[in-house]
Scaffold this active site. Structure first.
Site, PDB file in Angstrom:
ATOM      1  N   HIS A 139      24.732 -29.140 -24.095  1.00  0.00           N
ATOM      2  CA  HIS A 139      25.165 -28.578 -25.374  1.00  0.00           C
ATOM      3  C   HIS A 139      26.331 -27.641 -25.118  1.00  0.00           C
ATOM      4  O   HIS A 139      26.355 -26.958 -24.101  1.00  0.00           O
ATOM      5  CB  HIS A 139      24.001 -27.809 -26.034  1.00  0.00           C
ATOM      6  CG  HIS A 139      24.232 -27.586 -27.487  1.00  0.00           C
ATOM      7  ND1 HIS A 139      24.957 -26.519 -27.954  1.00  0.00           N
ATOM      8  CD2 HIS A 139      23.856 -28.315 -28.563  1.00  0.00           C
ATOM      9  CE1 HIS A 139      25.004 -26.605 -29.266  1.00  0.00           C
ATOM     10  NE2 HIS A 139      24.357 -27.673 -29.660  1.00  0.00           N
ATOM     11  N   ASP A 153      18.140 -33.367 -30.159  1.00  0.00           N
ATOM     12  CA  ASP A 153      18.187 -34.813 -30.383  1.00  0.00           C
ATOM     13  C   ASP A 153      17.308 -35.588 -29.424  1.00  0.00           C
ATOM     14  O   ASP A 153      16.960 -36.734 -29.683  1.00  0.00           O
ATOM     15  CB  ASP A 153      19.628 -35.314 -30.252  1.00  0.00           C
ATOM     16  CG  ASP A 153      20.470 -34.784 -31.373  1.00  0.00           C
ATOM     17  OD1 ASP A 153      19.936 -34.655 -32.471  1.00  0.00           O
ATOM     18  OD2 ASP A 153      21.648 -34.483 -31.140  1.00  0.00           O
TER      19      ASP A 153
HETATM   20  N1  ACO Z   1      24.879 -36.083 -18.936  1.00  0.00           N
HETATM   21  C1  ACO Z   1      25.530 -35.958 -17.762  1.00  0.00           C
HETATM   22  N2  ACO Z   1      26.438 -35.005 -17.505  1.00  0.00           N
HETATM   23  C2  ACO Z   1      26.706 -34.139 -18.468  1.00  0.00           C
HETATM   24  C3  ACO Z   1      26.084 -34.202 -19.734  1.00  0.00           C
HETATM   25  C4  ACO Z   1      25.130 -35.209 -19.960  1.00  0.00           C
HETATM   26  N3  ACO Z   1      24.496 -35.322 -21.135  1.00  0.00           N
HETATM   27  N4  ACO Z   1      26.548 -33.209 -20.523  1.00  0.00           N
HETATM   28  C5  ACO Z   1      27.454 -32.533 -19.793  1.00  0.00           C
HETATM   29  N5  ACO Z   1      27.553 -33.088 -18.549  1.00  0.00           N
HETATM   30  C6  ACO Z   1      28.380 -32.609 -17.438  1.00  0.00           C
HETATM   31  C7  ACO Z   1      29.855 -32.863 -17.676  1.00  0.00           C
HETATM   32  O1  ACO Z   1      30.248 -34.119 -17.142  1.00  0.00           O
HETATM   33  C8  ACO Z   1      30.474 -31.685 -16.956  1.00  0.00           C
HETATM   34  O2  ACO Z   1      30.421 -31.958 -15.568  1.00  0.00           O
HETATM   35  P1  ACO Z   1      31.595 -31.394 -14.576  1.00  0.00           P
HETATM   36  O3  ACO Z   1      31.553 -29.899 -14.720  1.00  0.00           O
HETATM   37  O4  ACO Z   1      31.206 -31.885 -13.227  1.00  0.00           O
HETATM   38  O5  ACO Z   1      32.870 -32.000 -15.079  1.00  0.00           O
HETATM   39  C9  ACO Z   1      29.499 -30.548 -17.188  1.00  0.00           C
HETATM   40  O6  ACO Z   1      28.232 -31.169 -17.409  1.00  0.00           O
HETATM   41  C10 ACO Z   1      29.850 -29.681 -18.402  1.00  0.00           C
HETATM   42  O7  ACO Z   1      29.869 -30.490 -19.562  1.00  0.00           O
HETATM   43  P2  ACO Z   1      31.011 -30.530 -20.645  1.00  0.00           P
HETATM   44  O8  ACO Z   1      31.219 -31.966 -21.094  1.00  0.00           O
HETATM   45  O9  ACO Z   1      32.213 -29.785 -20.167  1.00  0.00           O
HETATM   46  O10 ACO Z   1      30.327 -29.714 -21.795  1.00  0.00           O
HETATM   47  P3  ACO Z   1      30.786 -29.673 -23.287  1.00  0.00           P
HETATM   48  O11 ACO Z   1      30.350 -28.357 -23.810  1.00  0.00           O
HETATM   49  O12 ACO Z   1      32.211 -30.039 -23.446  1.00  0.00           O
HETATM   50  O13 ACO Z   1      29.938 -30.883 -23.952  1.00  0.00           O
HETATM   51  C11 ACO Z   1      28.253 -32.126 -25.006  1.00  0.00           C
HETATM   52  C12 ACO Z   1      28.763 -30.729 -24.608  1.00  0.00           C
HETATM   53  C13 ACO Z   1      29.366 -32.919 -25.755  1.00  0.00           C
HETATM   54  C14 ACO Z   1      27.082 -31.968 -25.986  1.00  0.00           C
HETATM   55  C15 ACO Z   1      27.817 -32.883 -23.735  1.00  0.00           C
HETATM   56  O14 ACO Z   1      26.818 -32.164 -23.066  1.00  0.00           O
HETATM   57  C16 ACO Z   1      27.305 -34.304 -24.056  1.00  0.00           C
HETATM   58  O15 ACO Z   1      28.123 -35.222 -24.215  1.00  0.00           O
HETATM   59  N6  ACO Z   1      25.957 -34.488 -24.154  1.00  0.00           N
HETATM   60  C17 ACO Z   1      25.378 -35.774 -24.488  1.00  0.00           C
HETATM   61  C18 ACO Z   1      25.508 -36.015 -25.988  1.00  0.00           C
HETATM   62  C19 ACO Z   1      24.544 -35.163 -26.787  1.00  0.00           C
HETATM   63  O16 ACO Z   1      23.339 -35.116 -26.522  1.00  0.00           O
HETATM   64  N7  ACO Z   1      25.074 -34.517 -27.837  1.00  0.00           N
HETATM   65  C20 ACO Z   1      24.259 -33.714 -28.760  1.00  0.00           C
HETATM   66  C21 ACO Z   1      24.829 -32.371 -28.958  1.00  0.00           C
HETATM   67  S1  ACO Z   1      23.702 -31.428 -29.872  1.00  0.00           S
HETATM   68  C22 ACO Z   1      23.937 -31.832 -31.481  1.00  0.00           C
HETATM   69  O17 ACO Z   1      24.954 -32.274 -31.928  1.00  0.00           O
HETATM   70  C23 ACO Z   1      22.770 -31.597 -32.347  1.00  0.00           C
END
Ligand code: ACO
Length: 436
Positions: A313, A371
């Site tokens: 998140h 979710d």
């Molecule tokens: N699975 C694997 N790796 C992940 C995930 C995941 N679900 N989420 C983040 N990471 C990793 C990223 O690749 C990144 O790795 P790095 O530092 O080695 O490059 C690190 O964790 C940080 O993540 P970011 O993408 O920079 O975090 P950001 O805040 O931009 O993204 C997001 C948040 C979009 C929710 C992301 O975690 C994601 O895509 N999750 C899966 C989709 C999801 O469940 N979304 C629901 C959000 S909640 C809602 O809307 C109710």
């Protein structure tokens, strides 16, 4: 906004004059540095794609402490609201700033109930869609279309119009979501039944038919109500910011909410519960729990492009408090329906266990978000996967409208207009076609 005694000073290594920047304190949470005069005084913009360090507004509605895993609506912890209030209490709270007393509560219920039907013409509009259209495509159209049916509540600058539009949207969303579902499966629409609760009425419009009496299951009714409460608002997330930006041009509330619905559809936002369930079903098809290790290796491989949906998140760097409540509801619903041994639920538990112990997830502070469990609950209730995001939109409508109203009532409100760092071609001349 409360000014802080501390001032920030911006200095430049090329000897350009320094600039003092005021700092404001929130009730709780990080202070903000006011950069509104930055461009006028320095000719420079700030650069913050994805708004990682930018507060786009001040707000009194929702507070999240992502490190503590805390979520407050108007100061009330989500855990208390989810266990002691219902969704319409939560709507009243988000719209009006405090929980209703007994009279306000019953008046608000009556008011919402009076608006649950939609204009009869809406079904002809719906008929223009293919039966297999994604419900979010249908809902974006239907909600935008409300502005063509309710002309007397489209002036965003008129508080009375905004109030009526808010009530209409909250009351009609369940009807529209259920209509989109019934249209897709070819069953007759069910008119709302106003002696049922908000969630009970929705269950009946979804799963009832005119052929027989529909009896609402109180466990499922409560579960759905909890899903609605947990999704009702979440401060300045992508869809809420979309609604604010869209509404800032002065467009009507229905159009602004339709923009929010479109934004919510994306898999990185509201589409995540659908994507999460599709992911679980994929793993299940490939062999279930025995394939979890292999799947997790793919998730950790940056080149695979695979993410563990329902994890991570932007704001929560701790357990999402909504996920805890949803997990509780998930257990109740599965027990009520005799689905405790549901293979997808077992698979989800296994994924969660591994992820919570795995260095990749621990070091990145990736925890399950709401979710992760809401998809399983909805599936158990019988809601089709492609309608999950529609349910989220239904619940979030009150948050969007509360945030929109707050923005319009803010004396400092301006049309939203971000700036850019231009890195493309500088001015150049068009060459004759043969010389390009
Ligand atoms: N699975 C694997 N790796 C992940 C995930 C995941 N679900 N989420 C983040 N990471 C990793 C990223 O690749 C990144 O790795 P790095 O530092 O080695 O490059 C690190 O964790 C940080 O993540 P970011 O993408 O920079 O975090 P950001 O805040 O931009 O993204 C997001 C948040 C979009 C929710 C992301 O975690 C994601 O895509 N999750 C899966 C989709 C999801 O469940 N979304 C629901 C959000 S909640 C809602 O809307 C109710």
């Amino acid at each position: 906004m409360t000014p802080s005694d501390v001032k920030a000073t911006l200095s430049f290594s090329d000897g350009s004059p320094k600039m003092d920047l005021p700092i404001y304190k929130g009730t709780v949470g990080p202070d903000v540095i006011d950069i509104r005069k930055l461009y006028a005084q320095t000719g420079k913009f700030t650069y913050d794609p994805g708004f990682l360090s930018t507060a786009s507004c001040n707000s009194t509605i929702t507070y999240i402490d992502g490190d503590k895993g805390e979520l407050l609506y108007r100061g009330y912890p989500i855990e208390q609201l989810a266990t002691q209030c219902d969704y319409l209490d939560t709507c009243y709270l988000l719209l009006n700033g405090d929980l209703p007393d007994a009279t306000q509560r019953s008046d608000f219920h009556k008011l919402v109930i009076n608006h649950t039907m939609v204009n009869e013409q809406m079904q002809f509009f719906l008929r223009g869609f293919r039966r297999d259209a994604h419900p979010m495509a249908v809902l974006t159209g239907l909600i935008g279309g409300l502005s063509a049916f309710y002309h007397d509540s489209t002036d965003i600058n008129n508080p009375e119009h905004r109030h009526v539009a808010a009530i209409r949207l909250i009351a009609k969303m369940p009807t529209l979501v259920a209509m989109a579902y019934k249209y897709g499966i070819g069953q007759p629409y069910m008119y709302p039944k106003n002696d049922l609760s908000y969630s009970g009425n929705f269950l009946r419009m979804m799963f009832g038919t005119p052929c027989e009496e529909y009896v609402v299951n109180p466990v499922l009714e409560r579960a759905l109500d909890r899903i609605f409460i947990l999704h009702a608002d979440h401060e300045q997330n992508a869809s809420t910011s979309t609604v604010r930006l869209c509404g800032s041009s002065g467009t009507n509330p229905f159009a602004a909410i339709a923009a929010g619905v479109a934004c919510l559809w994306g898999p990185a936002h509201g589409g995540a519960n659908e994507a999460c369930l599709n992911m679980l079903e994929d793993i299940q098809r490939q062999g279930g729990v025995s394939k979890v290790g292999e799947f997790m290796e793919k998730v950790k491989d940056k080149n695979s492009g695979v993410k563990l949906m329902g994890f991570g998140h932007r704001v929560y760097k701790n357990y999402d408090p909504r996920a805890k409540l949803m997990q509780e509801t998930c257990n109740e619903v599965l027990a009520e329906l005799g689905l405790e041994n549901d293979p997808l639920f077992k698979l989800a538990k296994e994924l969660e266990k591994i992820a919570l112990e795995d260095e990749y997830f621990v070091s990145r502070k990736l925890y399950p978000n709401v979710d992760f469990y809401s998809g399983i609950v909805q599936r158990a209730i019988g809601i089709p996967v492609n309608l999950f995001t529609g349910i989220f939109a239904l619940a979030r409508t009150v948050g969007w409208i509360a945030q929109l109203n707050e923005m319009i009532s803010d004396p400092e409100y301006k049309i939203g207009r971000p700036r850019q760092l231009f890195v493309g071609a500088a001015s150049r001349d068009v060459q004759p076609v043969g010389e390009r």
